[in-house]
Design an enzyme around this catalytic site. Structure first.
Site, PDB file in Angstrom:
ATOM      1  N   VAL A  95     -86.244  67.764 -83.366  1.00 25.33           N
ATOM      2  CA  VAL A  95     -84.917  68.052 -82.808  1.00 25.33           C
ATOM      3  C   VAL A  95     -84.147  68.995 -83.734  1.00 25.33           C
ATOM      4  O   VAL A  95     -83.592  70.006 -83.292  1.00 25.33           O
ATOM      5  CB  VAL A  95     -84.099  66.752 -82.585  1.00 25.33           C
ATOM      6  CG1 VAL A  95     -82.709  67.078 -82.053  1.00 25.33           C
ATOM      7  CG2 VAL A  95     -84.824  65.812 -81.633  1.00 25.33           C
ATOM      8  N   ASP A 149     -83.963  68.606 -95.310  1.00 30.04           N
ATOM      9  CA  ASP A 149     -84.885  67.494 -95.062  1.00 30.04           C
ATOM     10  C   ASP A 149     -85.382  66.967 -96.396  1.00 30.04           C
ATOM     11  O   ASP A 149     -85.300  67.658 -97.412  1.00 30.04           O
ATOM     12  CB  ASP A 149     -86.073  67.954 -94.196  1.00 30.04           C
ATOM     13  CG  ASP A 149     -86.737  66.804 -93.445  1.00 30.04           C
ATOM     14  OD1 ASP A 149     -86.581  66.732 -92.214  1.00 30.04           O
ATOM     15  OD2 ASP A 149     -87.397  65.960 -94.104  1.00 30.04           O
ATOM     16  N   ARG A 155     -84.737  51.553 -78.693  1.00 26.32           N
ATOM     17  CA  ARG A 155     -83.818  52.296 -79.561  1.00 26.32           C
ATOM     18  C   ARG A 155     -83.262  51.375 -80.642  1.00 26.32           C
ATOM     19  O   ARG A 155     -83.026  51.788 -81.768  1.00 26.32           O
ATOM     20  CB  ARG A 155     -82.674  52.879 -78.736  1.00 26.32           C
ATOM     21  CG  ARG A 155     -83.097  54.067 -77.893  1.00 26.32           C
ATOM     22  CD  ARG A 155     -81.875  54.791 -77.339  1.00 26.32           C
ATOM     23  NE  ARG A 155     -82.288  55.981 -76.617  1.00 26.32           N
ATOM     24  CZ  ARG A 155     -82.516  56.013 -75.311  1.00 26.32           C
ATOM     25  NH1 ARG A 155     -82.364  54.930 -74.587  1.00 26.32           N
ATOM     26  NH2 ARG A 155     -82.877  57.123 -74.724  1.00 26.32           N
ATOM     27  N   ASN A 186     -82.750  53.747 -89.578  1.00 26.39           N
ATOM     28  CA  ASN A 186     -81.921  54.934 -89.379  1.00 26.39           C
ATOM     29  C   ASN A 186     -80.496  54.751 -89.896  1.00 26.39           C
ATOM     30  O   ASN A 186     -79.858  55.712 -90.321  1.00 26.39           O
ATOM     31  CB  ASN A 186     -81.935  55.340 -87.910  1.00 26.39           C
ATOM     32  CG  ASN A 186     -83.261  55.981 -87.532  1.00 26.39           C
ATOM     33  OD1 ASN A 186     -84.040  56.336 -88.407  1.00 26.39           O
ATOM     34  ND2 ASN A 186     -83.526  56.130 -86.256  1.00 26.39           N
ATOM     35  N   THR A 201     -79.193  61.066 -84.281  1.00 26.24           N
ATOM     36  CA  THR A 201     -80.131  59.993 -84.622  1.00 26.24           C
ATOM     37  C   THR A 201     -79.885  58.764 -83.744  1.00 26.24           C
ATOM     38  O   THR A 201     -78.745  58.357 -83.536  1.00 26.24           O
ATOM     39  CB  THR A 201     -79.953  59.616 -86.113  1.00 26.24           C
ATOM     40  OG1 THR A 201     -80.073  60.791 -86.901  1.00 26.24           O
ATOM     41  CG2 THR A 201     -80.993  58.599 -86.547  1.00 26.24           C
ATOM     42  N   HIS A 220     -75.944  55.592 -74.659  1.00 29.64           N
ATOM     43  CA  HIS A 220     -77.202  56.328 -74.543  1.00 29.64           C
ATOM     44  C   HIS A 220     -78.340  55.318 -74.516  1.00 29.64           C
ATOM     45  O   HIS A 220     -79.036  55.105 -75.485  1.00 29.64           O
ATOM     46  CB  HIS A 220     -77.340  57.267 -75.740  1.00 29.64           C
ATOM     47  CG  HIS A 220     -78.522  58.186 -75.647  1.00 29.64           C
ATOM     48  ND1 HIS A 220     -78.789  58.927 -74.532  1.00 29.64           N
ATOM     49  CD2 HIS A 220     -79.484  58.492 -76.548  1.00 29.64           C
ATOM     50  CE1 HIS A 220     -79.883  59.652 -74.764  1.00 29.64           C
ATOM     51  NE2 HIS A 220     -80.320  59.399 -75.967  1.00 29.64           N
TER      52      HIS A 220
HETATM   53  N1  APR Z   1     -82.220  63.462 -95.116  1.00 30.21           N
HETATM   54  C1  APR Z   1     -82.714  64.483 -94.395  1.00 30.21           C
HETATM   55  N2  APR Z   1     -83.753  64.356 -93.553  1.00 30.21           N
HETATM   56  C2  APR Z   1     -84.322  63.161 -93.437  1.00 30.21           C
HETATM   57  C3  APR Z   1     -83.855  62.029 -94.154  1.00 30.21           C
HETATM   58  C4  APR Z   1     -82.755  62.214 -95.026  1.00 30.21           C
HETATM   59  N3  APR Z   1     -82.241  61.207 -95.731  1.00 30.21           N
HETATM   60  N4  APR Z   1     -84.643  60.976 -93.800  1.00 30.21           N
HETATM   61  C5  APR Z   1     -85.526  61.410 -92.905  1.00 30.21           C
HETATM   62  N5  APR Z   1     -85.353  62.727 -92.684  1.00 30.21           N
HETATM   63  C6  APR Z   1     -86.099  63.637 -91.826  1.00 30.21           C
HETATM   64  C7  APR Z   1     -87.592  63.350 -91.719  1.00 30.21           C
HETATM   65  O1  APR Z   1     -88.296  63.778 -92.874  1.00 30.21           O
HETATM   66  C8  APR Z   1     -87.950  64.157 -90.484  1.00 30.21           C
HETATM   67  O2  APR Z   1     -88.397  65.463 -90.807  1.00 30.21           O
HETATM   68  O3  APR Z   1     -85.642  63.562 -90.493  1.00 30.21           O
HETATM   69  C9  APR Z   1     -86.620  64.235 -89.702  1.00 30.21           C
HETATM   70  C10 APR Z   1     -86.677  63.608 -88.329  1.00 30.21           C
HETATM   71  O4  APR Z   1     -87.491  64.401 -87.566  1.00 30.21           O
HETATM   72  P1  APR Z   1     -88.587  63.849 -86.525  1.00 30.21           P
HETATM   73  O5  APR Z   1     -89.305  62.702 -87.132  1.00 30.21           O
HETATM   74  O6  APR Z   1     -89.351  65.015 -86.047  1.00 30.21           O
HETATM   75  O7  APR Z   1     -87.697  63.239 -85.357  1.00 30.21           O
HETATM   76  P2  APR Z   1     -87.026  64.020 -84.135  1.00 30.21           P
HETATM   77  O8  APR Z   1     -87.964  64.022 -82.994  1.00 30.21           O
HETATM   78  O9  APR Z   1     -86.478  65.311 -84.614  1.00 30.21           O
HETATM   79  O10 APR Z   1     -85.841  63.027 -83.769  1.00 30.21           O
HETATM   80  C11 APR Z   1     -84.754  62.867 -84.660  1.00 30.21           C
HETATM   81  O11 APR Z   1     -83.215  62.336 -82.934  1.00 30.21           O
HETATM   82  O12 APR Z   1     -83.467  61.975 -80.674  1.00 30.21           O
HETATM   83  C12 APR Z   1     -83.340  61.367 -81.923  1.00 30.21           C
HETATM   84  O13 APR Z   1     -84.578  59.305 -81.687  1.00 30.21           O
HETATM   85  C13 APR Z   1     -84.566  60.565 -82.294  1.00 30.21           C
HETATM   86  O14 APR Z   1     -83.531  59.455 -84.124  1.00 30.21           O
HETATM   87  C14 APR Z   1     -84.418  60.492 -83.766  1.00 30.21           C
HETATM   88  C15 APR Z   1     -83.784  61.840 -84.117  1.00 30.21           C
END
Ligand code: APR
Length: 315
Positions: A16, A36, A91, A98, A122, A178
């Site tokens: 996302v 990230d 969720r 989270n 998130t 949501h």
């Molecule tokens: N700071 C920055 N990034 C972080 C941290 C942090 N403290 N902790 C985790 N991350 C990063 C992870 O390393 C990962 O790259 O957050 C990213 C999340 O990306 P994805 O796992 O690809 O998840 P995504 O599909 O993007 O969804 C993100 O949006 O729709 C919601 O339910 C979904 O909660 C989820 C969020």
């Protein structure tokens, strides 16, 4: 007078987050910083995105970072960091992990970007938006949750499929949390001004409502390894654009209600005017008794999840 591009920081450079970054850059909404915790990954994605700019011909800096302090001075901070939902996982299962991640991010935003508008992505979304507001101490107009734009977009997609008409003429409306208790509003969903209740039989509307409510799970079940990102990314960008361009679009967002819709202290998705100050105005729709009941049900569901979160984190 010095003109400055908006600074948009996106926490989480996953599916996302990187989609949000790419579309913000493509649309030249501002300079984008992707943050990230995975070493080097956000730098790689950001550089790759920036290297698309000579081809796509957009003017926006895109940088990646492992240092959350690099959100410094942001006008908008989008929070996608967290763990994505897996098949069979609700969720609410995501809550604990989270919540901790969002806490750590919001602390940095409060310190380095105290004037930013926070857009939470998130999941569980409504709870995370509450948490961001609580932890940041930001005024309610600068803490928004992205849910309603996505849920409405899904509803609009299903209406377009049903009627075989252009999505451009569909104006959807979904209220509430949501989750499965969200409230699609067929009376307020129109095709060139015509309510879909005049165009689609009741049983088909019911099916569209149901599919909208379970739209996230439908994608999760198809992907099997994660949750949606294209439509969520686009939905965030619509909110960012309305704010940085002061468009004052009317978009459903998760915000703190203080009496609107008869709800006090609730986090619910409602139509909002989004402009340079973030939430500029909440629009109250006239709901009938059945719709009020559905919103109340959604509100109870969210309130329960927030109460559980408070217990979990000792708030
Ligand atoms: N700071 C920055 N990034 C972080 C941290 C942090 N403290 N902790 C985790 N991350 C990063 C992870 O390393 C990962 O790259 O957050 C990213 C999340 O990306 P994805 O796992 O690809 O998840 P995504 O599909 O993007 O969804 C993100 O949006 O729709 C919601 O339910 C979904 O909660 C989820 C969020």
């Amino acid at each position: 007078m010095a003109f400055q591009r908006a600074k948009i920081t996106v926490f989480g450079a996953g599916f996302v987050g990187s989609t949000v970054a790419q579309r913000c850059a493509d649309k030249e909404l501002g300079d984008v910083t992707l943050v990230d915790i995975v070493p080097d990954m956000p730098m790689g994605k950001a550089l790759d995105m920036f290297e698309s700019s000579p081809v796509e011909r957009f003017d926006a800096k895109v940088t990646g970072s492992n240092n959350p302090d690099d959100c410094r001075g942001s006008d908008i901070v989008v929070v996608t960091s967290g763990i994505a939902r897996k098949p069979g996982m609700s969720r609410d299962d995501l809550l604990k992990t989270n919540a901790q991640i969002v806490y750590s991010v919001v602390d940095k935003v409060r310190e380095h970007a105290p004037n930013a508008v926070l857009i939470m992505v998130t999941n569980p979304l409504d709870v995370m938006t509450f948490l961001a507001h609580h932890r940041s101490g930001f005024p309610k107009n600068r803490v928004l949750g992205m849910a309603g734009v996505l849920d409405s977009a899904r509803m609009a997609s299903f209406v377009a499929m049903e009627l075989n008409v252009s999505i451009k003429d569909i104006s959807p409306m979904v209220l509430g949390g949501h989750g499965d208790t969200m409230v699609p509003l067929p009376r307020y969903t129109t095709v060139s001004g015509i309510p879909i209740t005049d165009l689609i039989p009741a049983d088909r509307i019911e099916a569209i409502n149901k599919r909208t409510q379970t739209g996230g799970a439908e994608i999760v079940n198809l992907l099997k390894t994660g949750s949606a990102w294209y439509a969520p990314g686009s939905s965030v960008v619509a909110m960012v654009e309305s704010i940085v361009k002061d468009q004052r679009r009317v978009l459903p967002c998760c915000v703190l209600l203080e009496g609107e819709y008869g709800l006090k202290g609730s986090w619910q998705g409602v139509p909002c005017v989004l402009g340079k100050g973030g939430l500029e105005k909440i629009i109250e729709l006239k709901l009938n008794d059945a719709e009020k009941k559905l919103l109340e049900n959604s509100n109870q569901h969210v309130a329960k999840a927030i109460a559980e979160c408070k217990t979990l984190l000792g708030l």
